[in-house]
Motif scaffolding. Structure first.
Motif, PDB file in Angstrom:
ATOM      1  N   MET A   7       0.979  -1.528  -0.416  1.00  0.00           N
ATOM      2  CA  MET A   7      -0.077  -0.034   0.169  1.00  0.00           C
ATOM      3  C   MET A   7       0.816   1.025   0.460  1.00  0.00           C
ATOM      4  SD  MET A   7      -2.685   1.161   3.202  1.00  0.00           S
ATOM      5  CE  MET A   7      -3.517   0.395   2.352  1.00  0.00           C
ATOM      6  N   GLU A   8       0.149   2.401  -1.187  1.00  0.00           N
ATOM      7  CA  GLU A   8       0.989   3.533  -0.850  1.00  0.00           C
ATOM      8  C   GLU A   8       1.182   4.311   0.294  1.00  0.00           C
ATOM      9  OE1 GLU A   8       1.003   6.448  -4.420  1.00  0.00           O
ATOM     10  OE2 GLU A   8       0.695   4.976  -5.634  1.00  0.00           O
ATOM     11  N   LEU A   9       1.832   4.946   0.570  1.00  0.00           N
ATOM     12  CA  LEU A   9       1.565   5.481   1.972  1.00  0.00           C
ATOM     13  C   LEU A   9       0.888   6.708   2.460  1.00  0.00           C
ATOM     14  CD1 LEU A   9       3.253   6.450   4.409  1.00  0.00           C
ATOM     15  CD2 LEU A   9       4.838   7.797   3.310  1.00  0.00           C
ATOM     16  N   LYS A  10       0.132   7.410   1.082  1.00  0.00           N
ATOM     17  CA  LYS A  10      -0.551   8.654   0.717  1.00  0.00           C
ATOM     18  C   LYS A  10      -1.625   7.794   1.370  1.00  0.00           C
ATOM     19  CE  LYS A  10       0.163  10.179  -3.048  1.00  0.00           C
ATOM     20  NZ  LYS A  10      -0.502  11.371  -4.289  1.00  0.00           N
ATOM     21  N   GLN A  11      -2.190   6.510   0.752  1.00  0.00           N
ATOM     22  CA  GLN A  11      -3.267   5.819   1.544  1.00  0.00           C
ATOM     23  C   GLN A  11      -3.491   5.570   2.823  1.00  0.00           C
ATOM     24  OE1 GLN A  11      -2.035   5.339  -2.009  1.00  0.00           O
ATOM     25  NE2 GLN A  11      -3.021   6.267  -3.013  1.00  0.00           N
ATOM     26  N   ALA A  12      -1.944   4.741   2.922  1.00  0.00           N
ATOM     27  CA  ALA A  12      -2.262   4.282   4.525  1.00  0.00           C
ATOM     28  C   ALA A  12      -2.419   5.742   4.991  1.00  0.00           C
ATOM     29  CB  ALA A  12      -0.658   3.912   4.707  1.00  0.00           C
ATOM     30  N   PHE A  13      -1.618   6.936   4.775  1.00  0.00           N
ATOM     31  CA  PHE A  13      -2.149   7.904   5.418  1.00  0.00           C
ATOM     32  C   PHE A  13      -3.283   8.346   5.687  1.00  0.00           C
ATOM     33  CE2 PHE A  13      -2.432  12.073   6.255  1.00  0.00           C
ATOM     34  CZ  PHE A  13      -1.816  12.793   7.255  1.00  0.00           C
ATOM     35  N   GLY A  14      -3.821   7.894   4.617  1.00  0.00           N
ATOM     36  CA  GLY A  14      -5.716   8.621   4.523  1.00  0.00           C
ATOM     37  C   GLY A  14      -6.099   7.564   5.574  1.00  0.00           C
ATOM     38  N   GLN A  15      -6.351   6.101   5.803  1.00  0.00           N
ATOM     39  CA  GLN A  15      -6.409   5.351   6.612  1.00  0.00           C
ATOM     40  C   GLN A  15      -6.752   5.531   7.776  1.00  0.00           C
ATOM     41  OE1 GLN A  15      -6.208   0.947   5.311  1.00  0.00           O
ATOM     42  NE2 GLN A  15      -6.739   1.285   2.887  1.00  0.00           N
ATOM     43  N   ALA A  16      -5.248   6.180   8.246  1.00  0.00           N
ATOM     44  CA  ALA A  16      -4.560   5.867   9.693  1.00  0.00           C
ATOM     45  C   ALA A  16      -5.484   7.800  10.196  1.00  0.00           C
ATOM     46  CB  ALA A  16      -3.369   6.410   9.983  1.00  0.00           C
ATOM     47  N   LEU A  17      -5.748   8.347   9.271  1.00  0.00           N
ATOM     48  CA  LEU A  17      -6.331   9.661  10.166  1.00  0.00           C
ATOM     49  C   LEU A  17      -7.699   9.007  10.235  1.00  0.00           C
ATOM     50  CD1 LEU A  17      -6.107  12.733   9.990  1.00  0.00           C
ATOM     51  CD2 LEU A  17      -6.440  13.085   8.157  1.00  0.00           C
ATOM     52  N   LYS A  18      -8.623   8.638   9.289  1.00  0.00           N
ATOM     53  CA  LYS A  18      -9.668   8.435   9.446  1.00  0.00           C
ATOM     54  C   LYS A  18      -9.965   6.967  10.650  1.00  0.00           C
ATOM     55  CE  LYS A  18     -14.155   6.530   6.699  1.00  0.00           C
ATOM     56  NZ  LYS A  18     -14.363   6.399   5.259  1.00  0.00           N
TER      57      LYS A  18
END
Length: 96
Positions: free
Chosen positions: A1-12
């Motif tokens: 998984m790309e970091l941007k997607q992982a960041f988005g999931q973590a934020l949510k």
């Protein structure tokens, strides 16, 4: 998984665990911008990350650690935190 997607999931995940809505971030960001972050379409600046974290009442590093944990290539949270502790301790910051 790309970091941007992982960041988005973590934020949510952090946002929803705190029972916050996207509108609760209106003093920091628009709902549209927050949505683009959560969908992994954009990356925040350090200042924006700090603001988002403050609304959730968490440390900005908690958001990043959660993102790397979701990304899954760091050996788990304990391993990540041990690595960070060792790297910060061995730097000029650790000697102050």
């Amino acid at each position: 998984m790309e970091l941007k997607q992982a960041f988005g999931q973590a934020l949510k995940l952090l946002r929803t665990s705190k029972r916050l809505t996207q509108e609760d971030f209106s003093s920091i960001s628009s709902r549209t911008y927050l949505s683009t972050l959560e969908r992994g379409l954009k990356c925040p600046t350090l200042e924006k990350l700090e603001g988002l974290a403050s609304v959730m009442e968490v440390h900005p590093l908690s958001v990043l650690a959660a993102a790397y944990q979701i990304k899954g290539d760091d050996g788990g949270l304990d391993s990540l935190l041990a690595r960070i502790r060792a790297e910060v301790s061995s730097s000029a910051l650790g000697s102050k």
